[in-house]
Write a protein that holds these residues in place. Sequence first.
Motif, PDB file in Angstrom:
ATOM      1  N   ASP A 114     -26.316  47.297  47.938  1.00 40.65           N
ATOM      2  CA  ASP A 114     -25.735  48.023  49.108  1.00 40.65           C
ATOM      3  C   ASP A 114     -26.535  49.468  49.468  1.00 40.65           C
ATOM      4  O   ASP A 114     -26.526  49.576  50.783  1.00 40.65           O
ATOM      5  CB  ASP A 114     -24.120  48.592  48.463  1.00 40.65           C
ATOM      6  N   GLN A 115     -27.205  49.983  48.565  1.00 41.04           N
ATOM      7  CA  GLN A 115     -27.981  50.967  48.683  1.00 41.04           C
ATOM      8  C   GLN A 115     -29.196  50.617  49.596  1.00 41.04           C
ATOM      9  O   GLN A 115     -29.451  51.255  50.387  1.00 41.04           O
ATOM     10  CB  GLN A 115     -28.478  51.694  47.445  1.00 41.04           C
ATOM     11  N   ILE A 116     -29.789  49.278  49.261  1.00 39.31           N
ATOM     12  CA  ILE A 116     -30.678  48.749  49.881  1.00 39.31           C
ATOM     13  C   ILE A 116     -30.464  48.615  51.444  1.00 39.31           C
ATOM     14  O   ILE A 116     -31.096  49.319  52.287  1.00 39.31           O
ATOM     15  CB  ILE A 116     -31.433  47.564  49.167  1.00 39.31           C
ATOM     16  N   LEU A 117     -29.264  48.097  51.668  1.00 38.96           N
ATOM     17  CA  LEU A 117     -28.802  47.663  52.997  1.00 38.96           C
ATOM     18  C   LEU A 117     -27.919  48.705  53.651  1.00 38.96           C
ATOM     19  O   LEU A 117     -27.683  48.548  54.999  1.00 38.96           O
ATOM     20  CB  LEU A 117     -27.929  46.262  53.088  1.00 38.96           C
ATOM     21  N   LEU A 125     -31.974  51.906  55.631  1.00 39.89           N
ATOM     22  CA  LEU A 125     -32.767  50.969  56.518  1.00 39.89           C
ATOM     23  C   LEU A 125     -33.307  51.870  57.635  1.00 39.89           C
ATOM     24  O   LEU A 125     -34.664  51.808  58.344  1.00 39.89           O
ATOM     25  CB  LEU A 125     -31.892  50.109  57.303  1.00 39.89           C
ATOM     26  N   LYS A 126     -32.592  53.044  58.334  1.00 40.83           N
ATOM     27  CA  LYS A 126     -33.115  53.935  59.262  1.00 40.83           C
ATOM     28  C   LYS A 126     -34.283  54.665  58.699  1.00 40.83           C
ATOM     29  O   LYS A 126     -35.387  54.726  59.296  1.00 40.83           O
ATOM     30  CB  LYS A 126     -32.136  54.789  59.452  1.00 40.83           C
ATOM     31  N   THR A 127     -34.487  55.150  57.466  1.00 36.70           N
ATOM     32  CA  THR A 127     -35.402  55.673  56.803  1.00 36.70           C
ATOM     33  C   THR A 127     -36.891  54.724  56.735  1.00 36.70           C
ATOM     34  O   THR A 127     -37.780  55.281  56.919  1.00 36.70           O
ATOM     35  CB  THR A 127     -34.963  56.361  55.370  1.00 36.70           C
ATOM     36  N   ALA A 128     -36.275  53.670  56.291  1.00 37.26           N
ATOM     37  CA  ALA A 128     -37.666  52.591  55.993  1.00 37.26           C
ATOM     38  C   ALA A 128     -38.162  52.225  57.566  1.00 37.26           C
ATOM     39  O   ALA A 128     -39.373  52.355  57.463  1.00 37.26           O
ATOM     40  CB  ALA A 128     -36.865  51.169  55.544  1.00 37.26           C
ATOM     41  N   CYS A 129     -37.289  52.210  58.417  1.00 39.35           N
ATOM     42  CA  CYS A 129     -37.725  51.950  59.811  1.00 39.35           C
ATOM     43  C   CYS A 129     -38.587  53.077  60.180  1.00 39.35           C
ATOM     44  O   CYS A 129     -39.852  52.727  60.754  1.00 39.35           O
ATOM     45  CB  CYS A 129     -36.707  51.595  60.974  1.00 39.35           C
ATOM     46  N   GLN A 130     -38.274  54.334  59.898  1.00 35.29           N
ATOM     47  CA  GLN A 130     -39.355  55.558  60.424  1.00 35.29           C
ATOM     48  C   GLN A 130     -40.489  55.386  59.555  1.00 35.29           C
ATOM     49  O   GLN A 130     -41.565  55.657  60.183  1.00 35.29           O
ATOM     50  CB  GLN A 130     -38.341  56.674  59.973  1.00 35.29           C
ATOM     51  N   ARG A 131     -40.412  55.087  58.032  1.00 32.10           N
ATOM     52  CA  ARG A 131     -41.689  54.682  57.518  1.00 32.10           C
ATOM     53  C   ARG A 131     -42.813  53.870  57.854  1.00 32.10           C
ATOM     54  O   ARG A 131     -43.732  54.014  57.974  1.00 32.10           O
ATOM     55  CB  ARG A 131     -41.458  54.847  55.913  1.00 32.10           C
ATOM     56  N   ALA A 169     -43.635  42.784  60.517  1.00 26.03           N
ATOM     57  CA  ALA A 169     -43.045  44.175  60.816  1.00 26.03           C
ATOM     58  C   ALA A 169     -41.534  44.102  59.912  1.00 26.03           C
ATOM     59  O   ALA A 169     -41.348  45.128  59.281  1.00 26.03           O
ATOM     60  CB  ALA A 169     -42.886  44.759  62.112  1.00 26.03           C
ATOM     61  N   VAL A 170     -40.849  42.995  60.198  1.00 29.44           N
ATOM     62  CA  VAL A 170     -39.318  42.957  59.670  1.00 29.44           C
ATOM     63  C   VAL A 170     -39.578  42.967  58.069  1.00 29.44           C
ATOM     64  O   VAL A 170     -38.742  43.715  57.436  1.00 29.44           O
ATOM     65  CB  VAL A 170     -38.736  41.816  60.243  1.00 29.44           C
ATOM     66  N   GLN A 174     -39.059  45.363  52.847  1.00 28.81           N
ATOM     67  CA  GLN A 174     -39.749  45.716  51.269  1.00 28.81           C
ATOM     68  C   GLN A 174     -39.775  47.169  51.373  1.00 28.81           C
ATOM     69  O   GLN A 174     -39.443  47.655  50.135  1.00 28.81           O
ATOM     70  CB  GLN A 174     -41.105  45.309  51.404  1.00 28.81           C
ATOM     71  N   GLN A 175     -40.123  47.979  52.230  1.00 30.57           N
ATOM     72  CA  GLN A 175     -39.824  49.342  52.268  1.00 30.57           C
ATOM     73  C   GLN A 175     -38.250  50.071  51.977  1.00 30.57           C
ATOM     74  O   GLN A 175     -38.061  50.882  51.116  1.00 30.57           O
ATOM     75  CB  GLN A 175     -40.199  50.353  53.687  1.00 30.57           C
ATOM     76  N   ALA A 176     -37.372  49.085  52.256  1.00 33.59           N
ATOM     77  CA  ALA A 176     -35.981  49.609  51.928  1.00 33.59           C
ATOM     78  C   ALA A 176     -35.840  49.303  50.586  1.00 33.59           C
ATOM     79  O   ALA A 176     -34.887  50.069  49.807  1.00 33.59           O
ATOM     80  CB  ALA A 176     -34.959  48.679  52.815  1.00 33.59           C
ATOM     81  N   ILE A 177     -36.239  48.300  50.117  1.00 33.66           N
ATOM     82  CA  ILE A 177     -36.205  47.964  48.690  1.00 33.66           C
ATOM     83  C   ILE A 177     -36.692  49.005  47.730  1.00 33.66           C
ATOM     84  O   ILE A 177     -36.258  49.491  46.928  1.00 33.66           O
ATOM     85  CB  ILE A 177     -36.856  46.563  48.176  1.00 33.66           C
ATOM     86  N   TYR A 178     -38.239  49.408  48.259  1.00 31.08           N
ATOM     87  CA  TYR A 178     -38.919  50.237  47.437  1.00 31.08           C
ATOM     88  C   TYR A 178     -38.034  51.567  47.280  1.00 31.08           C
ATOM     89  O   TYR A 178     -37.996  52.282  46.248  1.00 31.08           O
ATOM     90  CB  TYR A 178     -40.226  50.575  48.213  1.00 31.08           C
ATOM     91  N   GLN A 179     -37.559  52.008  48.417  1.00 29.86           N
ATOM     92  CA  GLN A 179     -37.097  53.401  48.469  1.00 29.86           C
ATOM     93  C   GLN A 179     -35.846  53.361  47.634  1.00 29.86           C
ATOM     94  O   GLN A 179     -35.331  54.685  46.937  1.00 29.86           O
ATOM     95  CB  GLN A 179     -36.548  53.813  49.803  1.00 29.86           C
ATOM     96  N   VAL A 180     -35.311  52.403  47.205  1.00 30.29           N
ATOM     97  CA  VAL A 180     -34.179  52.574  46.271  1.00 30.29           C
ATOM     98  C   VAL A 180     -34.329  52.020  44.723  1.00 30.29           C
ATOM     99  O   VAL A 180     -33.992  52.787  43.891  1.00 30.29           O
ATOM    100  CB  VAL A 180     -33.049  51.270  46.640  1.00 30.29           C
ATOM    101  N   ILE A 181     -35.421  51.178  44.432  1.00 32.67           N
ATOM    102  CA  ILE A 181     -35.613  50.763  43.141  1.00 32.67           C
ATOM    103  C   ILE A 181     -36.870  51.817  42.636  1.00 32.67           C
ATOM    104  O   ILE A 181     -36.960  51.958  41.460  1.00 32.67           O
ATOM    105  CB  ILE A 181     -36.056  49.524  42.952  1.00 32.67           C
ATOM    106  N   SER A 182     -37.535  52.423  43.491  1.00 35.88           N
ATOM    107  CA  SER A 182     -38.636  52.904  42.990  1.00 35.88           C
ATOM    108  C   SER A 182     -38.120  54.343  42.290  1.00 35.88           C
ATOM    109  O   SER A 182     -38.904  54.503  40.929  1.00 35.88           O
ATOM    110  CB  SER A 182     -39.684  53.740  44.039  1.00 35.88           C
ATOM    111  N   PRO A 183     -37.309  55.068  42.532  1.00 36.76           N
ATOM    112  CA  PRO A 183     -36.675  56.108  41.590  1.00 36.76           C
ATOM    113  C   PRO A 183     -36.134  55.731  40.466  1.00 36.76           C
ATOM    114  O   PRO A 183     -36.176  56.361  39.307  1.00 36.76           O
ATOM    115  CB  PRO A 183     -35.683  56.876  42.371  1.00 36.76           C
TER     116      PRO A 183
END
Length: 421
Positions: free
Chosen positions: A7-10, A15-21, A84-85, A90-99
Amino acid sequence: MGGTVLDQILSDENLKTACQRVYQNQGVPGVDKMTVSALKGFLGKNQEKIKKLIQQQRFKPQPVLRVERPKGESDVRLLGIPTAVDRLIQQAIYQVISPIFEKQFHNHSYGYRPNRSCEMAVMKSLEILNDGHVWVVDIDLETFFDLINHDKLMTVVAKTIKDETVTALIRKYLTCGVMVRGKFQQTTKGVCQGSPLSPLLSNIMLGELDQKLAAKGLEFVRYSDDVLIFAKSSRKAKRVMKSVSHYIASQLDLVVNMEKSQVSPPTDVKFLGFSYAKVKSWRAIPHPESVKKFRGKMKSLTDHSLILSLKDRNERLKQSIQGWVVYFRMADMEGVLVQLDEELRFRMRVVIWKEWVARNRQIVSLVKFGVSANEAEELAWSRKGDHFIGNSKTLQRALSGERLKEMGVPSIVDCYLRYRV
């Protein structure tokens, strides 16, 4: 941010933050040719569909575009360019599981982690050396990123991430395959370097090694797959090399390159481009290979056959010098930089001499810079080569260090004094 890991990833916010990155990082298109600039418009029409496919475990990543980049003088590094997709997901996954994993990583691990750097890793190694651990076990992991065992890695990931949909998605990215010169190849092992997830997954895998070393009470420093373990005696260091190499091979299913791995004093070590020297206490110095590579770059930029204006040449030199000096700024290297500066001034004198081209211009320019007409004519009519011209007292006097600075030629020593720690 609540809900399950998926839920956090999606979530729209994530997703907006991941797209910006992804947009900030730019990069070339993957196998589908979609540019990063086109990603936002594509998501506007397809984001909900992609989220549903992921939730139903029906999403299928596209193969990674394989590219080769030079590594050293003869080797190549295999990199991958996801679409790109896929970069976005992957960036969205990273942002949630990295911390989540960040809390588990050992304090002596410095690679690809927030607020950590190569400089900090080298400083920690100096701290350990100056505490008396003066024998180094330098372990070289052979093509580490290409040989990571997927099952071993996913077993470690699943210990922390209990959401099966997320772990299944990560495995899909490990096994999505690569396109090499238009042909598909399966990926049965390894992590694709160049993807947003690869640095984190490498740290997760080698985090197991960190915990093993810490449990044994060993002093170590790790930056990605560069690992140094320290001991107070040669005998203990050799025992550590044997036991740790066995653990890496048997438990992590990775390959230790025994030809490149060694037990040695710090002076024989190369770590992140640095080596070590003792002057009262242990200090970091640029490794001779790093100096050689930098010297080669300076030579290429001061090759008079390179067609550049003096202004553009000086600008390129400044950029290369600043990048190198800032990276090695903590090192004890003023002596070697003095020598490099002398070489740079010599080569730039030759460049400027060649730019004057015609003898009349050479004579006029020398006289303008304070050389007598007789000396100017003697040098201009000389049949000697570049080495003689560049080192001649006449040209050195005309194009002194201060005058070269006035002409915009950068000084390596001045840059070091400006940026050193």
